[in-house]
Design an enzyme around this catalytic site. Structure first.
Site, PDB file in Angstrom:
ATOM      1  N   LYS A  54      15.817  -4.075 -52.234  1.00  0.00           N
ATOM      2  CA  LYS A  54      15.627  -2.767 -52.881  1.00  0.00           C
ATOM      3  C   LYS A  54      15.878  -2.878 -54.384  1.00  0.00           C
ATOM      4  O   LYS A  54      15.125  -2.347 -55.200  1.00  0.00           O
ATOM      5  CB  LYS A  54      16.575  -1.727 -52.249  1.00  0.00           C
ATOM      6  CG  LYS A  54      16.123  -1.341 -50.846  1.00  0.00           C
ATOM      7  CD  LYS A  54      17.175  -0.561 -50.066  1.00  0.00           C
ATOM      8  CE  LYS A  54      16.695  -0.368 -48.624  1.00  0.00           C
ATOM      9  NZ  LYS A  54      17.704   0.186 -47.740  1.00  0.00           N
ATOM     10  N   GLN A  98      23.697   2.133 -47.721  1.00  0.00           N
ATOM     11  CA  GLN A  98      23.078   1.212 -46.768  1.00  0.00           C
ATOM     12  C   GLN A  98      23.791   1.338 -45.418  1.00  0.00           C
ATOM     13  O   GLN A  98      25.012   1.232 -45.339  1.00  0.00           O
ATOM     14  CB  GLN A  98      23.170  -0.226 -47.303  1.00  0.00           C
ATOM     15  CG  GLN A  98      22.445  -1.240 -46.450  1.00  0.00           C
ATOM     16  CD  GLN A  98      20.933  -0.994 -46.394  1.00  0.00           C
ATOM     17  OE1 GLN A  98      20.276  -0.786 -47.405  1.00  0.00           O
ATOM     18  NE2 GLN A  98      20.373  -1.005 -45.183  1.00  0.00           N
ATOM     19  N   ASP A 121      16.831   8.681 -49.365  1.00  0.00           N
ATOM     20  CA  ASP A 121      16.549   8.183 -48.010  1.00  0.00           C
ATOM     21  C   ASP A 121      16.102   9.328 -47.085  1.00  0.00           C
ATOM     22  O   ASP A 121      15.555   9.085 -46.013  1.00  0.00           O
ATOM     23  CB  ASP A 121      17.815   7.546 -47.402  1.00  0.00           C
ATOM     24  CG  ASP A 121      17.722   6.029 -47.318  1.00  0.00           C
ATOM     25  OD1 ASP A 121      16.600   5.493 -47.473  1.00  0.00           O
ATOM     26  OD2 ASP A 121      18.761   5.381 -47.090  1.00  0.00           O
TER      27      ASP A 121
END
Ligand code: NAD
Length: 295
Positions: A54, A98, A121
């Site tokens: 990422k 994460q 997200d």
């Protein structure tokens, strides 16, 4: 019939070039560089790899990224305090934690702490709920990637039968909601579905996200269907395959995504896009394609 293969890598590359252009405009016209903060708790090798990918992708399109590493035994309060700091930082437009997190940290509490305007997200309950209501700010990245692939290939959605195999919160359910918002008739199947083939054979568009290699074989697919394979499975011989028998099904479908190289490259691309959009919104820039999500 032999399906045309949807080249997710090429679509992702094209979109990233487009986002790079928009980003340059943002920098030149508004002096604004989008920023993404990624929190990594612990040292799970797979999570570390995802975070590295990422961060690298951000650098390639020109998004500033900040990587915050915390030890595996960090107290939940410290993670929450870090999120508070990032929520208040105007140079940060996206915050991502994460997953998975160690068991002593409650995932929901962490996700709910992220500002809904920085939830790139799309996992905050506000964004999950507003996806259902048709007014989401950040669609979750993998389902958004599926939608963009279908859009790129000019696949008609309205009035088509969509069957989604897999009902998880991060893929199956949101992809179903997004395609239903575009007037598809949607069925969601899962591991308790009796006679899966009865459903999959109805699909004009079949989206598979179960995590089971070879779950979908040619007899389960309607001739001419569009087949999107979200699955990523590593076999004992090291090969990475999806959930669809690619070689068999491609002889029957009209369009199909390969694994790897299909949906995978789109997930990070949509994370970049959500971060760019977050920054654009702070200076009042709109995007007409988002109307699709509020249908
Ligand atoms: P999950 O385990 O949370 O959910 C799997 C879903 O599939 C469940 O709803 C389950 O009921 C259903 N299922 C399992 N076995 C089934 C069967 N035999 N028949 C019908 N349904 C069945 O998984 P997830 O997080 O949604 O991920 C699904 C797959 O997609 C995995 O292979 C994962 O690695 C992959 N994935 C890929 C990306 C990407 O970027 N391409 C992103 C996320 C997940």
């Amino acid at each position: 019939m032999t399906a045309r293969i949807i080249d997710g890598k090429a679509v992702a590359k094209k979109l990233r070039a487009e986002y790079h252009g928009r980003l340059e405009h943002l920098v030149a016209e508004h002096g604004l560089t989008p920023g993404l903060a990624v929190i990594l708790v612990g040292s799970n090798p797979a999570s570390r790899l995802y975070v590295n990918n990422k961060v690298k992708a951000c650098a390639e399109v020109g998004i500033r990224s900040e990587r915050i590493e915390m030890p595996v035994d960090v107290a939940e309060d410290l993670v929450l305090a870090e999120i508070d700091r990032l929520n208040a930082d105007p140079t940060v437009h996206g915050i991502l934690v994460q997953l998975p997190l160690p068991p002593h940290i409650e995932i929901r509490r962490v996700l709910e702490r992220i500002s809904i305007t920085k939830d790139v997200d799309g996992f905050h309950l506000y964004n999950v709920g507003s996806l259902l209501a048709g007014s989401t700010i950040f669609p979750p990245c993998t389902p958004y990637g599926v939608q963009k692939l279908l859009e790129h290939e000019n696949v008609q959605i309205a009035g088509r039968n969509v069957v989604v195999v897999g009902a998880s919160n991060i893929v199956g359910k949101p992809v179903a909601m997004m395609l239903m918002a575009q007037d598809a008739t949607v069925a969601i199947c899962h591991k308790m579905t009796r006679d899966l083939a009865m459903f999959t054979l109805m699909a004009d568009i079949l989206v598979v996200a179960a995590g089971v290699p070879n779950l979908i074989v040619p007899q389960m697919v309607r001739t001419g269907a569009v087949v999107i394979d979200v699955g990523i499975n590593r076999l004992t011989d090291g090969r990475v395959v999806g959930d669809v028998d690619f070689e068999g099904v491609r002889k029957k479908a009209s369009l199909i995504t390969p694994v790897p190289g299909g949906v995978g490259p789109m997930t990070i691309t949509m994370l970049l896009y959500n971060t760019l959009r977050s920054a654009e919104r702070t200076v009042g820039i709109g995007d007409p394609t988002e109307a699709l999500l509020s249908a």
